[in-house]
Design a protein around this motif. Sequence first.
Motif, short mmCIF file in Angstrom:
data_model
loop_
_atom_site.label_atom_id
_atom_site.label_comp_id
_atom_site.label_asym_id
_atom_site.label_seq_id
_atom_site.Cartn_x
_atom_site.Cartn_y
_atom_site.Cartn_z
N MET A 1 0.84 -1.20 0.00
CA MET A 1 0.00 0.00 0.00
C MET A 1 0.87 1.24 0.00
N LEU A 2 0.42 2.25 -0.74
CA LEU A 2 1.17 3.50 -0.85
C LEU A 2 0.40 4.64 -0.22
N PHE A 3 1.16 5.55 0.37
CA PHE A 3 0.55 6.75 0.96
C PHE A 3 1.36 7.96 0.55
N GLY A 4 0.70 9.08 0.43
CA GLY A 4 1.34 10.33 0.05
C GLY A 4 0.27 11.39 -0.15
N LYS A 5 0.68 12.64 -0.17
CA LYS A 5 -0.30 13.73 -0.23
C LYS A 5 -1.12 13.73 -1.51
N TYR A 6 -0.59 13.11 -2.58
CA TYR A 6 -1.35 13.05 -3.83
C TYR A 6 -2.08 11.71 -3.99
N LEU A 7 -1.91 10.81 -3.00
CA LEU A 7 -2.52 9.49 -3.07
C LEU A 7 -3.59 9.26 -2.01
N ASN A 8 -3.43 9.90 -0.87
CA ASN A 8 -4.31 9.61 0.26
C ASN A 8 -5.78 9.86 -0.06
N ARG A 9 -6.05 10.85 -0.90
CA ARG A 9 -7.44 11.18 -1.22
C ARG A 9 -8.16 10.04 -1.94
N ARG B 1 -0.38 1.92 -10.35
CA ARG B 1 -1.58 1.11 -10.55
C ARG B 1 -1.40 -0.29 -9.97
N GLN B 2 -0.25 -0.90 -10.20
CA GLN B 2 0.01 -2.23 -9.66
C GLN B 2 0.02 -2.22 -8.14
N SER B 3 0.54 -1.16 -7.56
CA SER B 3 0.59 -1.06 -6.10
C SER B 3 -0.81 -1.00 -5.51
N PHE B 4 -1.70 -0.25 -6.16
CA PHE B 4 -3.08 -0.15 -5.68
C PHE B 4 -3.91 -1.37 -6.05
N GLY B 5 -3.53 -2.10 -7.08
CA GLY B 5 -4.29 -3.26 -7.52
C GLY B 5 -3.77 -4.55 -6.93
N LEU B 6 -2.83 -5.17 -7.60
CA LEU B 6 -2.28 -6.44 -7.13
C LEU B 6 -1.58 -6.28 -5.78
N GLY B 7 -0.98 -5.11 -5.56
CA GLY B 7 -0.33 -4.87 -4.27
C GLY B 7 -1.33 -4.90 -3.13
N MET B 8 -2.51 -4.28 -3.35
CA MET B 8 -3.56 -4.29 -2.33
C MET B 8 -4.07 -5.71 -2.10
N VAL B 9 -4.28 -6.47 -3.18
CA VAL B 9 -4.74 -7.85 -3.06
C VAL B 9 -3.74 -8.69 -2.27
N MET C 1 4.55 -15.76 0.02
CA MET C 1 5.07 -15.33 -1.28
C MET C 1 4.63 -13.89 -1.56
N ALA C 2 3.43 -13.57 -1.08
CA ALA C 2 2.91 -12.22 -1.30
C ALA C 2 3.78 -11.18 -0.61
N ILE C 3 4.49 -11.60 0.42
CA ILE C 3 5.38 -10.66 1.12
C ILE C 3 6.43 -10.13 0.16
N SER C 4 7.03 -11.03 -0.63
CA SER C 4 8.05 -10.59 -1.59
C SER C 4 7.42 -9.69 -2.65
N LEU C 5 6.17 -10.04 -3.04
CA LEU C 5 5.47 -9.23 -4.03
C LEU C 5 5.17 -7.84 -3.47
N ILE C 6 4.74 -7.82 -2.21
CA ILE C 6 4.44 -6.53 -1.56
C ILE C 6 5.71 -5.70 -1.44
N ILE C 7 6.81 -6.36 -1.07
CA ILE C 7 8.09 -5.65 -0.96
C ILE C 7 8.48 -5.05 -2.31
N ARG C 8 8.31 -5.84 -3.37
CA ARG C 8 8.68 -5.37 -4.71
C ARG C 8 7.78 -4.22 -5.14
#
Length: 600
Positions: free
Chosen positions: A1-9, A132-140, A301-308
């Motif tokens: 998951m990503l956070f930042g002033k242009y993403l939090n909204r 997009r991948q961070s919010f999509g597959l990263g969230m999953v 395995m998702a841990i490595s994916l999340i890290i990436r």
Amino acid sequence: MLFGKYLNRFYKKYFWSFFIGITALVVIDFAQVLIPYVWGDLIDGINGGESSLLYKFNGVEIYAIILLVIALLMFVGRFLWRYCVIGTSHRIEGDLRYDLFNHSLKLSVGYYKEHKVGSLMALYTNDLMTIRQSFGLGMVAFVDMIFLGLFALSMMIITNPLLTLMAVVPMIIIVISAVFVEKKLKEKFLKRQQAYDSLSDFSEENFSGIFVIKAFVKEKLELRHFDLINKDNFEKNIQYVRYSTLLDTLLTLLISLIFVVLFAGGSYFVNNHISFFGNEFTAGNMVKFVGYFDLLIWPFMAISLIIRYTAEGKTSYKRIEEFLDSNVDIKDQDAIDIRDIKGNIKFNHLSFKYPDSKDIYALKDISFEINEGEMVGIIGKTGSGKTTIVDLLLRTYNVEKGSIFIDGNDIMNIPFKVLRDNIGYVPQDNFLFSDTIKNNIAFSYDTIQEISMDEVTFAAQQAFVDSNIDSFTNKYETVLGERGVTLSGGQKQRVSIARALIKNPEILILDDSVSAVDTETESTILSNLRQQRRGKTTIFVAHRISTIENLDKIIVIDDGVVLGVGTHEELLKTNSLYQEMVHLQNLENKIENGGENNAN
């Protein structure tokens, strides 16, 4: 998951989509845990276990029904989370792309002189894809890591705590090691993105200058340069993939070793009828446990994916954030309420230097006035500061207050949209869009429906380009190539003039806009402009004396200094530079005419 002033909204904007998608994902995670339980129970029932559903319902139909319900639940749930989570990630990508483009329109010309287009395009492609991948597959992956991992681990502990310990301890070590790899991955990903920027910059520049490359027969040289940049990009990608693949391979290997340990330990417990929590560890329990551990593999395995994804996402977001944080320096300051401009222009002791030019001034203490309705020429040698005057009138750069006035109002207090709406501009490069000729001429209007075809045609006639357009098969519907390559230099200039004339602006600026046409065509265009622009301010920036000699006023500029202001006749008497320019152009004309006579 990503956070930042242009993403939090986006978490707030798409809360319900994320909520429904994550809820569906959690339900599926729970349903998946039931599958090993059902198979284990069936095996215990076959082996005569009295507590199994097979013994209680006296048939396998109950297992078929349960598995069918689980399958239907998973089908609906997977559709929901993919639509809500993955779909939302695409919507976030679209929103961010809009934010990037909207911000890019607000940035000044100076920003684009300092930053290459290829690097900016990388933000719209690679970096947004990573977000997009961070919010999509990263969230999953993040949700599965927590909930599927928790469900599977809980059932493993209930089934066999000792085997669970044997499985989880190595997994924890793997996770800790993976965290340290993240920093290296982030560093390699940044280098990969920078290499892609260089490749994109080089490619964009070569495509734009392909005619120059061909004209100078530099294809092989440019290909060698491209090969070097492409190899660097390849090497940076390989370095990144090497670390990423190493992480995945180690995880797969260690998990396979854990399976070996589990089968060995589980077989021992089954053969020796060892009990846990008062229940014997049966073959069915062994099937359950292996099934639970198999489900636990994906969360780990998702841990490595999340890290990436996190490493890539943070790097890409930092680049996007830097762009969105870039200062918008051309904006309204103490704007006055004004809608119309009449066309009186006054420069008052203006000195100006470009932001990147240190202490070199492009204009030095210049002063002059252009009255409303006058047709004025600005002439000077190359690099004398003529185009800089135009840039400042269009407010592509900020100036000191009190140095430029329009109708008595400080240009810094006039809303720049009002200012530019009232100015028609024909630039030196005559940039045209890859669109129809009609749409290029009518570009100043928001929609083509706002303007009639008669007005488009009339503007083309005034620019003396209508006959050229009519010679095309599709006439005004002819689609131009990139940057208008379908047209000749002179045709592009005249279409650009038509684009400015159709606005019927109070101030019209033509920056060396008839240099690519012959003198006869130039004379026709100037005659049309005198009739069409009567009573409106028109400024010609020119090199040819013939372009400006019959205008109301001529401003002579050299090395950023105004050397004279007056009519053609007045400057011939008083201004030595103007006299020299007239003399040289007369000689040039005589040589050309002499050459033609000799040829005849």
